[in-house]
Structure formats: structure tokens, C-alpha cells
Write an enzyme that holds these catalytic residues in place. Structure first.
Site, short mmCIF file in Angstrom:
data_model
loop_
_atom_site.label_atom_id
_atom_site.label_comp_id
_atom_site.label_asym_id
_atom_site.label_seq_id
_atom_site.Cartn_x
_atom_site.Cartn_y
_atom_site.Cartn_z
N GLN A 163 -3.88 8.31 1.59
CA GLN A 163 -4.68 7.31 2.30
C GLN A 163 -5.05 7.78 3.70
OE1 GLN A 163 -1.55 7.52 2.66
NE2 GLN A 163 -0.60 6.03 3.96
N SER A 178 -0.18 -2.42 2.29
CA SER A 178 -1.28 -2.19 3.24
C SER A 178 -0.78 -2.22 4.68
CB SER A 178 -2.37 -3.25 3.05
OG SER A 178 -2.94 -3.12 1.77
N ARG A 179 0.34 -1.51 4.93
CA ARG A 179 0.99 -1.62 6.22
C ARG A 179 0.88 -0.36 7.08
NH1 ARG A 179 5.81 0.11 6.46
NH2 ARG A 179 6.65 -1.56 7.74
N THR A 210 -1.62 1.59 8.50
CA THR A 210 -2.43 1.64 9.70
C THR A 210 -1.95 0.62 10.73
OG1 THR A 210 -4.36 2.42 8.51
CG2 THR A 210 -4.77 1.30 10.60
N LYS A 264 -7.20 -3.82 11.10
CA LYS A 264 -6.49 -4.54 10.04
C LYS A 264 -6.36 -3.57 8.86
CE LYS A 264 -8.88 -9.01 10.73
NZ LYS A 264 -9.73 -9.95 9.96
N GLU A 323 -5.15 -1.72 0.01
CA GLU A 323 -4.91 -2.33 -1.30
C GLU A 323 -6.03 -3.22 -1.79
OE1 GLU A 323 -0.69 -3.55 -2.37
OE2 GLU A 323 -0.82 -3.79 -0.22
#
Lengths: 456, 368, 172
Positions: free
Chosen positions: B48, B88-89, B91, B289, B293
Site C-alpha cells: 500500500q 485502514s490505519r 496512513t 483520512k 480498504e
């Protein structure tokens, strides 16, 4: 020069294009043994006996491990979040899915390791299996676990995750129409191009170095340490570079077993799953069964939602209770629905345990909610985009668990997609913003649920 | 028999960070004696791009060139704790951890720089690797000189650590209500797809996908596109192709190889359009944000809707295979209604409902 | 048995059973690690190498079938410290995310370009359609191959904006 916001190349781009990136399977340690697992051939069976003696006697086989070699065979990966363990590292009394590990071997090479697993004698007594989540609650349903077919430990003692908000009976009473539908997304495989893999190297001082493709080094290290009852300083995880994960490499599916083999053989051991193991034995995205009934007015307000979710967890809980809670928290999608009655069950079936995958818990409800909204629009004869704009989350609207949204952008994303797709919006929708509701955007049924975004 | 086109739209939202929080990421940073920056974080780069995004955040927080920053996420001896690459943590939460660590390092650089320049640290800034007096750009000293002085004169290792952690949100088991937001932020997206459905074969082809994503701020727009594009094709797979259990709920006939499990290939690619909306998050690093995902969530419902708009049948069991499309078309041709109305209740999918499959003694059901 | 192959210009002698897959010989005997064991069944393309210029799945090739052949892998695409234009295109167009499929794609695309392949996306998809990438959705891989086919030059300090992307702010 500003770095943030710039289209900079990947940090590891040169390595990736010039064969410079070292994945776990590229680690080369002399004397490394190959690991293979003996897996259950049955969906559900009792284990009558396991005899590993023939495999242990084979020349070139350096370790055979079963449940007897594990200090804590049953460890729940999220025990810290209050989800008790229910899955053994190696099957002990029963196998509950086809592909469940029963034993593992380490041998000089891959072919020999396969022959050694075939030399292990296991006697099974087959049991009926449960596969359809809709039949899990029947009186005569096959039992996946002795405590039942669904997870009983939400907040310690509840057998479902529930949301209760507003006055659901009043919403259904006041509705002009109630629209019901059923939504069933399938299990899918993560398909990282790098299959599950790890390599464990014993060090002279008694530490074990675990080269791991995990998505979460510390998490996986904690799993190994818990199974072995070891302090964390006996382990060193080396990772950080992974050939794709998508959620499937949080499971820590290889690390503990490979470490057990390295302990027993005193040799470095590599375990790389075949693609067939990855497809058939690694965890999948869960299949979901969702039923929605929405109480709707003829001018397109969604007054309330009743929802039943059955999450097909497969044979063990893994992260499923977490996923269903997240699902519950987002079960109204990008819209505000003030009156809710949600019940979600983690249902066990005799298939490979499911796990996190990209969008965990929410991918399912996005499909259900968005398709259902279209059917509501169709039923009442309203434009589906206008219906969405009307019910879109705005500042001050609250989520299913009562928290005001602080930076919603359902409104601007629908406006932007409408522009892109050439969809005509009404003048009202065209000029709408995410600002607090007022006037015709604030009907009576939304007043009571409003919150103050400044509080958060 | 003909091919029909249809369009479908879907809008979604997705939380950043683990549900209910309580999921820390940590980082620590040290300076080499020439000012080059070593970042030790535990976030795993699964493709990612967290190493890239984190080094961008560190470079700008410190005010040094990007190529001064080395990311070490290689092992649990030196890298700091990270809950993991999921939810989705990476960044937001991992990014905040490196940002907080970098802020501490920056502050110490400014303090030592202030001593050496005999200027109040509050009147200094760091630009492109140099500590410069605001308004007097000739009064300056290199970050490398400061790091050297710290090491060889002051006897100090310039370092900083940061932890991003949001309190666990406890919930009321009866209502599900929480007292604090159970996430770090919420991202939003919408997708529009155009499909072509072959009435004779049931085959569905996605011709075009347009997508809009609110990602707060894009730390690296190219990498955001990479997430959107990759997610879109996974969403296409979810909608049309992929199924571990082709005869679900049966366990039979599972695909164990690429030839028997249908993953999207390059030849399934539709025309793609991406729109990135910037709606900064107050708490995210540089307003960011999550994106990862959610990127495969909007396509399946948009595809189902587009198929309905093309040929007038709903298929709500994914994936929407040619067989399912043909069966639905046959049912429609046979005059079987898609919904049943009783009073004010309109029921779709009666045959799929739990009530059509369970026995009378079942202890859980769905009644409206 | 003992046989000879040429790997990236260097002659190598291998002792292996004749049916040993070329992939195994490269990875486990010769430490040539760019071909990856993605499926070992010919289904994914991560192990693709060039055999006398043709892209082949090394997991399906018995070593005896390539005796005397010229094998090329990513390690041989450019001299040490340098990159081929296709490799540069891969960086500039952000065509690799996790990177695991990249080597196979690069070799197949190299053959496509050496055979005079054009920048037409349909043609590229025909040539590379059997390769699986789970991260990128193939979009930027297509962009990279087509840029290399056009002979674009690449600034490796930045990446290309997506062809159909707009960035815009939200008025709240």
C-alpha cells in the site's frame, strides 16, 4: 520542497523493479528444512487416534509436531479484546473444517516432507456438518461446537451484537411502505501473489528469528509467544516487506507451527504454502447473509431499519466478532436512519474459518444498503440519487451508535459522481451541502437524533 | 436477443482505524551526526506504500529533503510497536505516530539551533535541512551541523518518539451506543458503473467505472490512485467473478488454482475515471483520512444496479455470474414477480430469506 | 544429470533431475531470486522468464527442456546500477505496489516490446492478460508498458498523474 501532496515514487520502487526486494521466501539460510502440514480431509470428524511414529522414523525427517507439542494449543488472537479463544493450533479431539492442521513435519526437502505427512496415521469418525447459516438455529441442526452454532460472548455474555436506536415500532407504524430484501455476498480469497510463508531460524543464544510475511509483526509475535508461553525477548520478528496481504496475513497462520518445528529440530525451517493451500486452506472473506426491512415514507424518508445479519464465520471465531461489531456500527451506510433494530450473529459452519479482508465488516453492508436503496426508490417511484441525497449523512446527524458525524461528505461525493456520470440532480440537491439540517431537510423524525459535532 | 446497457451508482462510507480504537502505533526517530534521519516504525508495507507516505510525513514535519529519511520497519528489535497493517490505519494512525516523533525531533533541533545561533527557538524554522531565523534568512545553520554538535560537543543523541492512540470506545451491550467516536475519521466515496449485459449468455461486461473518493488530503495522489484502481478491480471481482464456494453453501467444487478460481485479469479492465476530493480531517496527519480498504466496497452494488437498469432483474447473491443472470431472466420471462406485497410490506428475495429455509423450531428468525 | 544453461549471459552448469522445474533450479540452485513461486502451476505469471527471448513460465519448464538455452531474468535486464527504459517506466508510472508480481510482468513486457509491441492497451492486455496482479488493478501497469512502447523518457524523481484523475477540494 514539499513532500506531502507530491507525486513521489515509491520508497522501494527501485528495489521492486530490479529484483532487489527480499521477500521471506528469498531469505537464504544454509541447512534450512522444509515444513508441510497434514490437514483434515473431512469437514467435520472426531479424531480417534493420531500415530506419528512412522513419519518420525523416516530418514531425513527432523521433527513432527502435533497438539502435544504446544504449551497453549487454543489461543484466541483477540483475547485482549474480550474474544475468548476457540481454535486449536493443531486439531486435538475434532476436526471442524477440511484443511485444518492436524500435524506438521520438517524434513530435508519438500518432497520428503510431503511423504512424511502421508506417513502419519490418523483415524477419524465422520460427523454431520453444518454449512447453511440459515439452518444453524434449527433444533436438529448439526452442532459445530459443544456450546452451539453461534458465538456467545459479545460483551462477555450476549449471543449477538445488537443496535437499538430511537423508536423502531413507531417508525414501522408511521411508514407508508416497508421494503424488505436479502443480500448475500460470497466468500472470496485474498490472493496475495506471495502465499503464506515464514522461515524460523534458531540462534545459538536461544532466541528464534522469525522471518514473516505477516501484516502485523508485533501482533504475530504476540500470537507465537502466547502459544509457547514465552516472553517476547525470546523472539525476533523480521518482516515489514510483504507480497500482498489484503487482510489474509493478519492470521499468523504459519509462524507458530514453523517455530515449533525449529524448536524440535534445532534447525532453520521454511514453510511456504502452495497456491492450492492458499486457495483451499487459508482463511477467506466471509460469506454474509443480510436481511433488511426499511420503514419508508412515500416521499422518500427512511424512518427506520430492522436488520438481521448472519456472518458465516467458518469453524472458528478468529476476528469475526470484531467484524460483526464494525458491521453493526456501519449498517446504515452513508445515510442517517434514526430508528434502528439490528441483530448480528457470528454463525459457525464447517468450512475454513473466515477472517479480515479489505473492507472487513463493511463491504457486505455497502452492497446490501446500496442495492436496497435502489429497491426503495423503485418501490416508491422516486429517483434513487434524490433518495440518497435526502437521507445522506449531514453534520449533526448521528451514527447507529449515537455519535454525531464531524466531517461527512456523502453529499459532495454524490454530487461529484453525478457530474462524472452525467446524472441530472434537482436544483435542491445540486446546491445542498453537508451543513446542519434545517427547513425541508429537517423533518420531524430526524430532530430527536441530532447531536452536536462540536462535542467530538 | 441483444446486449443491453445500464448504469448504476453507489455511495459508501468507511471508518479509519480499528473499530472502537485502542490500537496504538508507535515510532521513534534518531538523527545521524550529519543530520540524516532514521525512522523506526513497525508498520508493515504490504504494497500500500506506508514507507513512502511515512517518509513524506517525516520529511515535511522536520523540514528536511525527502532523501534524508531512511525508513526501518524491518524487525521487532529496533522497530517500535504497531498494531498492524489493517483497518485502514497505516496512513492515519501510523502516520500520526511518525509525525509526533518527528515533531519532538524538530523541537530539539530548534532548541539546539537556538543555542548555537543565540536566537529564541520560537523565531526559527527549518527549511530544506537548514535552521533559519524567520525574517533573517542569512542567520542559519544546517541541521547536519546541529546533529554533529549534539553528538560531538553536547554529548546528546537527538531523537524523538511518538505514539498515536485513541481511547477505547466502550459500548452499551443493549443499544450499541458509544460515548466517544469509535473510529479516527470516516472516509466517503461514490462509484458509477456502466455495464453491458448479454441477454443470451448472461455475460456482464463492465465498460466504465467512475469513482469519487474523499480521502481527507492525499499525501501522495499517485498512490491514492493506486489504491482506488486496485480496489476498483477487486470490487469488480466481488461483483461478477469471485467465489470460494461456487455452490454455496456447499463446500464442493472449490477452485484450488487460478484456472478454477476467477480473479480479474487485465482483460477485464474497464475504462476508469478517478476523482479525489480533499476534505481535510482535523486529526489526520496533514489532513489525511484512510483510503485502502473502502476501495472495493462501492462497485458491487453499483454493478448490481447497473445490471437491473440494463435488463430489469435483481441479483443479490454475489458474484453475479452469467448463470444467475440467466436464471433471473428466465424467472422474469415466466412472469414470476420480483417482489410480493402484503399490506404495506413489499418483500423482495423471499426465496433467499432465512424464513424460507429454517424449521419451525428455529430460535432466531427475521420477522417484521 | 549435469546440464548447461546460460543465465543472463553467464554459462552455468547445473546438477539436477531432468524434470526439475527451471524455477526451482533458478531459485534454489543458482540463487536467481527474481522469478517467484506464485502458484507453481502456470496460473499467475510471477515466475516468467525469457527462454531464448520468449516469455515462459519457469515453474512448468523441466530443466532438461531448456538445456543450452539462453535464460533472461530481471537480474539481467540492465547492467548493475542501471535500469532498462521499461524498468524506469514501472517506477514513473507507479506500476508496482507489493512488487511480488513485478518480475514476471517485466519479463513478459520486455518480450512484448522487443517483438515490436505497440502502446495499444488492447494489444498489451492480450500479451500480459495471463499475469495476475492483485494490488494495482493493472491500470498503471498498462500505462507503464504503453509509455515504454512509445519511447517516452522518464523523470524518476516523480510519478505520472493518472490519465483520468482530477483532484478537487470540498466546500463545507
Amino acid at each position: 520542497m514539499k513532500a506531502v501532496g507530491a507525486r513521489l515514487p515509491r520508497y522501494d520502487a527501485h528495489e521492486h523493479v530490479s529484483a532487489g526486494t527480499r521477500y521471506v521466501d528469498d531469505v537464504r539460510i544454509p541447512g534450512t528444512l522444509w515444513a508441510k502440514a497434514l490437514r483434515s480431509p473431512h469437514d467435520h470428524a472426531e479424531i480417534v487416534s493420531i500415530d506419528t511414529s512412522a513419519a518420525e522414523a523416516m530418514e531425513g525427517v527432523h521433527a513432527v509436531v502435533t497438539y502435544k507439542d504446544v504449551h497453549k494449543n487454543v489461543h484466541g488472537h483477540i483475547e485482549g479484546l474480550g474474544v475468548p479463544g476457540d481454535e486449536p493450533l493443531f486439531a486435538e479431539t475434532h476436526v471442524r473444517y477440511k484443511g485444518q492442521p492436524v500435524a506438521a513435519v520438517a524434513a530435508d526437502n519438500e518432497a520428503l516432507a510431503i511423504r512424511a505427512t502421508e506417513a502419519i496415521q490418523v483415524t477419524y469418525k465422520e460427523l454431520p456438518s453444518l454449512l447453511d447459516v440459515r439452518k444453524a438455529f434449527d433444533g436438529d441442526a448439526p452442532q459445530v461446537h459443544h456450546w452451539g452454532n453461534w458465538y456467545p460472548h459479545f460483551e462477555g455474555e450476549m449471543d449477538r451484537r445488537q443496535i437499538r436506536k430511537g423508536d423502531i415500532d413507531q417508525a414501522f407504524e408511521q411508514a407508508d411502505v416497508i421494503v424488505q430484501g436479502v443480500y448475500r455476498p460470497a466468500a472470496i480469497e485474498h490472493i496475495p501473489m506471495e502465499t503464506q510463508v515464514c522461515q524460523v531460524v534458531p540462534e545459538a543464544g536461544g532466541r528464534f528469528v522469525v522471518y514473516s510475511a505477516t501484516q502485523a509483526m508485533y501482533f504475530s509475535m504476540g500470537v507465537v509467544a502466547a502459544h509457547l508461553n514465552w516472553p517476547l525477548n525470546k523472539l525476533k520478528f523480521v518482516g515489514g516487506t510483504t507480497g500482498g496481504g489484503f487482510g489474509g496475513k493478519v492470521d499468523s497462520a504459519t509462524e507458530t507451527i514453523t517455530t515449533l518445528l525449529a524448536i524440535k529440530s534445532h534447525r532453520p525451517v521454511r514453510w511456504r504454502w502452495t497456491r492450492m493451500e492458499e486457495f483451499l486452506c487459508s482463511s477467506t472473506r466471509a460469506p454474509w447473509h443480510m436481511e433488511i426491512a426499511d420503514a419508508v415514507t412515500k416521499d422518500g424518508w427512511i424512518l427506520g431499519r430492522k436488520m438481521l445479519t448472519l456472518h458465516d464465520a467458518g469453524a472458528f471465531a478468529r476476528f469475526s466478532p470484531y467484524g460483526v461489531t464494525k458491521h453493526a456500527f456501519h449498517h446504515t451506510g452513508a445515510y442517517t436512519i434514526p430508528n434502528l433494530e439490528f441483530n448480528g450473529y457470528v454463525v459457525y459452519t464447517n468450512r475454513v474459518p473466515t477472517t479480515a479482508m479489505r473492507g472487513f465488516g463493511v463491504t457486505s453492508v455497502s452492497f446490501a444498503t446500496e442495492t436496497h436503496i435502489e429497491r426503495i426508490a423503485q418501490t416508491i417511484g422516486m429517483d434513487p440519487v434524490e433518495l440518497r441525497m435526502k437521507n445522506a449523512t449531514r453534520l449533526g446527524d448521528t451514527s447507529p451508535n449515537g455519535i454525531p458525524y464531524v466531517d461527512p461528505s456523502t453529499v459532495p461525493v454524490i454530487q461529484a459522481i453525478s457530474d462524472a456520470a452525467g446524472v441530472e440532480l434537482s436544483a435542491h440537491s445540486r446546491t445542498m451541502t453537508s451543513a446542519m439540517r434545517s427547513g425541508e431537510d429537517l423533518p420531524e423524525h430526524l430532530v430527536a437524533q441530532m447531536g452536536n459535532p462540536e462535542d467530538h | 436477443m441483444a446486449k443491453h446497457r445500464g448504469r448504476g451508482i453507489a455511495a459508501i462510507e468507511y471508518p479509519t482505524g480499528m473499530n472502537q480504537n485502542g490500537d496504538p502505533s508507535q515510532a521513534w526517530i534518531k538523527l545521524k551526526m550529519d543530520g540524516r534521519v532514521d525512522v523506526f516504525a513497525g508498520t508493515v508495507d504490504i504494497g500500500q506504500g506506508s514507507k513512502t507516505v511515512h517518509s513524506q510525513i517525516v520529511a515535511d514535519t522536520l523540514g528536511v529533503p525527502m532523501d534524508w529519511v531512511t525508513m526501518d520497519t524491518s524487525n521487532t528489535d529496533s522497530s517500535a510497536f504497531c498494531m498492524g497493517t489493517f483497518a485502514s490505519r497505516g496512513t492515519f494512525i501510523g502516520g500520526n505516530a511518525v509525525r509526533l516523533a518527528a515533531e519532538k525531533v524538530r523541537n530539539r533541533i530548534l532548541e539546539i539551533g537556538g543555542e548555537l545561533l543565540e536566537i529564541d527557538p520560537g523565531d526559527l524554522e527549518i527549511i530544506d535541512g537548514e535552521v533559519i531565523a524567520k525574517g533573517s534568512p542569512d542567520k542559519k545553520i544546517g541541521v547536519g551541523d546541529i546533529a554533529g554538535a549534539a553528538t560531538f560537543v553536547k554529548g546528546e543523541l537527538i531523537s524523538g518518539q511518538g505514539t498515536a492512540l485513541k481511547d477505547y470506545a466502550t459500548l452499551d451491550p443493549e443499544t450499541g451506543a458509544v460515548t466517544i467516536p469509535p473510529h479516527s475519521a470516516i472516509s466517503y466515496a461514490a462509484c458509477a458503473v456502466e455495464v453491458e449485459v448479454d441477454e443470451e449468455t448472461g455475460d456482464v461486461r463492465v465498460l466504465k467505472m467512475s469513482q469519487v473518493y474523499d480521502v481527507g488530503c492525499a499525501i501522495n495522489p499517485t498512490m491514492v490512485e493506486g489504491q482506488i484502481e486496485g480496489g476498483a478491480i477487486q470490487g469488480l471481482g466481488l461483483g461478477l467473478l469471485e467465489n470460494c464456494y461456487p455452490y454455496y453453501p456447499s463446500n464442493d467444487h472449490r477452485g484450488g488454482q487460478f484456472g478454477s478460481y476467477l480473479a480479474p485479469s487485465m482483460e477485464d479492465l474497464p475504462e476508469l475515471e478517478c476523482i479525489i476530493l480533499e476534505n481535510p480531517s482535523a486529526d489526520g496527519p496533514f489532513g489525511a483520512k484512510a483510503i485502502g480498504e473502502m476501495a472495493n466496497n462501492a462497485q458491487p452494488p453499483a454493478i448490481a444496479t447497473a445490471i437491473y437498469n440494463a435488463v430489469g432483474v435483481w441479483v443479490t447473491e454475489l458474484p453475479i455470474t452469467p448463470e444467475k443472470v440467466l436464471r433471473a431472466l428466465e424467472a422474469k420471462a415466466a412472469g414470476i414477480p420480483e417482489s410480493v406485497t402484503t399490506g404495506k410490506v413489499v418483500r423482495y428475495d423471499e426465496a433467499l430469506s432465512i424464513t424460507s429455509h429454517q424449521s419451525a423450531d428455529a430460535v432466531v428468525t427475521f420477522a417484521v | 544429470m549435469s546440464l548447461n544453461i546460460t543465465v543472463n549471459g553467464a554459462s552455468r552448469t547445473v546438477n539436477a533431475e531432468p524434470l526439475t522445474p527451471l524455477l526451482h533450479v533458478l531459485r534454489e540452485e543458482l540463487d536467481v531470486l527474481s522469478p517467484k513461486a506464485g502458484c507453481q502451476n502456470g496460473g499467475c505469471g510471477t515466475c516468467t522468464v525469457l527462454v531464448d527471448g520468449e516469455p515462459r513460465r519457469s515453474c512448468l519448464l523441466p530443466i532438461a527442456a531448456v538445456e543450452g538455452a539462453e535464460i533472461r531474468t530481471v537480474e539481467g535486464l540492465a547492467p548493475p546500477g542501471q535500469l532498462s527504459p521499461l524498468q524506469e517506466a514501472w517506477i514513473h508510472h507507479y506500476a508496482a505496489q507489493c512488487g511480488f508480481c513485478t518480475g514476471g510482468f517485466l519479463m513478459a513486457a520486455t518480450a512484448y516490446l522487443e517483438n515490436g509491441g505497440s502502446d495499444d492497451h488492447t494489444e498489451i492486455a492480450k500479451a500480459l492478460g495471463g499475469h495476475v496482479c492483485r494490488c494495482t488493478g493493472y491500470v498503471k501497469i498498462l500505462d507503464a508498458v504503453s509509455a515504454a512502447a512509445r519511447g517516452d523518457s522518464f523523470d524518476l524523481t516523480t510519478t505520472a498523474a493518472g490519465l483520468h484523475t482530477t483532484l478537487k477540494g470540498v466546500d463545507q
